[in-house]
Design a protein around this motif. Structure first.
Motif, short mmCIF file in Angstrom:
data_model
loop_
_atom_site.label_atom_id
_atom_site.label_comp_id
_atom_site.label_asym_id
_atom_site.label_seq_id
_atom_site.Cartn_x
_atom_site.Cartn_y
_atom_site.Cartn_z
N PHE A 74 -0.22 2.93 2.75
CA PHE A 74 -1.71 2.11 2.66
C PHE A 74 -1.47 1.09 4.68
CE2 PHE A 74 -1.79 1.31 -1.67
CZ PHE A 74 -2.47 2.45 -2.16
N VAL A 75 -2.70 0.92 5.69
CA VAL A 75 -2.77 0.43 6.58
C VAL A 75 -3.45 -1.16 6.51
CG1 VAL A 75 -3.04 0.95 9.18
CG2 VAL A 75 -2.19 3.02 7.66
N THR A 76 -3.31 -1.70 7.72
CA THR A 76 -3.83 -2.83 7.43
C THR A 76 -5.54 -2.07 8.00
OG1 THR A 76 -3.17 -3.20 9.21
CG2 THR A 76 -2.18 -4.62 7.60
N LYS A 77 -6.38 -3.02 7.59
CA LYS A 77 -7.99 -2.51 8.47
C LYS A 77 -7.17 -3.30 10.09
CE LYS A 77 -12.09 -2.63 8.47
NZ LYS A 77 -12.57 -1.17 7.91
N MET A 104 -4.25 -11.01 -2.24
CA MET A 104 -3.46 -11.32 -0.93
C MET A 104 -4.49 -12.58 0.09
SD MET A 104 -0.53 -10.48 -0.80
CE MET A 104 0.23 -10.94 0.77
N ARG A 105 -6.03 -12.62 -0.14
CA ARG A 105 -6.64 -13.10 0.54
C ARG A 105 -6.50 -14.48 -0.26
NH1 ARG A 105 -11.61 -10.88 1.02
NH2 ARG A 105 -11.21 -9.18 -1.05
N ALA A 115 -14.88 -8.02 8.30
CA ALA A 115 -14.32 -7.08 7.59
C ALA A 115 -14.38 -7.57 6.18
CB ALA A 115 -13.88 -6.35 7.26
N GLN A 116 -13.96 -8.48 5.14
CA GLN A 116 -13.59 -9.12 4.05
C GLN A 116 -13.21 -8.12 3.24
OE1 GLN A 116 -14.22 -12.48 2.92
NE2 GLN A 116 -14.30 -12.47 5.31
N ARG A 117 -12.39 -7.20 4.42
CA ARG A 117 -10.94 -6.08 3.70
C ARG A 117 -9.73 -6.17 4.21
NH1 ARG A 117 -15.97 -4.20 3.76
NH2 ARG A 117 -16.82 -3.22 1.65
N LEU A 118 -8.53 -6.26 3.48
CA LEU A 118 -7.10 -5.77 4.03
C LEU A 118 -7.19 -4.82 4.50
CD1 LEU A 118 -4.73 -7.42 4.58
CD2 LEU A 118 -3.82 -7.25 1.95
#
Length: 138
Positions: A23-26, A92-93, A106-109
Motif C-alpha cells: 500500500f502506497v500513501t496518497k 491513523m488520521r 483528499a481525506q485519505r491516507l
C-alpha cells in the motif's frame, strides 16, 4: 514438501495461500515514522484477525508498507485490502492529527491502488527477508 509444513485447514479444504500486499500513501507523501508503522501493524493485525487472516510479516518505509498475509480461500483479497486500507486510514488520521495536514483535500491516507502478488515462485523466506530489510524510518 518442506514449504507445505504450515498447511491450514478449513471445514472442507486444506490450503497454503500467501499474498504480498503493498500500500502506497496518497501522492506518495513521506509521512510515516517508526511510531506510525508500529501502530499501523497493530491496526492491520486486528483487521486480519477479523478476517481469519494471518499477518505473517509487516514492514514499510516512510511512504509505503509491505504485508505478507496467509489467507483462507473464503476471503476475497480485494475485500481484505479494502478493509485494511479503510480501517487503517480512518484510525491513523484520528490518532495522529499531523497526518491530516498532508491530505487536507483528499481525506485519505492511501493511494487508491495497491499491489497484490501471489507468493509461491520465490520461497517465503526470501519474501520475508525482503520485507524485513525495508529501510524503516527512525
Amino acid at each position: 514438501m518442506a514449504e507445505y509444513q504450515n498447511i491450514r485447514t478449513g471445514r472442507h479444504c486444506s490450503f497454503v495461500l500467501h499474498a504480498h500486499l503493498v500500500f502506497v500513501t496518497k501522492y506518495r507523501h513521506k509521512v510515516f515514522t517508526d511510531r506510525h508503522l508500529t501502530r499501523l501493524e497493530e491496526i492491520m493485525r486486528s483487521v486480519c484477525g477479523d478476517f481469519e487472516v494471518e499477518l505473517v510479516e509487516f514492514n514499510g518505509e516512510n511512504n509505503h508498507v509491505h504485508l505478507l498475509v496467509n489467507f483462507p480461500p473464503k476471503v476475497a483479497l480485494s475485500k481484505l485490502v479494502n478493509s485494511l486500507k479503510g480501517v487503517s486510514s480512518r484510525r491513523m488520521r484520528q490518532e495522529y492529527p499531523e497526518l491530516v495536514k498532508h491530505y487536507w483535500r483528499a481525506q485519505r491516507l492511501w493511494s487508491g491502488s495497491y499491489f497484490a502478488g501471489s507468493v509461491g515462485g520465490a520461497p517465503l523466506s526470501i519474501v520475508k527477508q525482503y520485507i524485513e530489510q525495508q529501510n524503516r524510518p527512525v
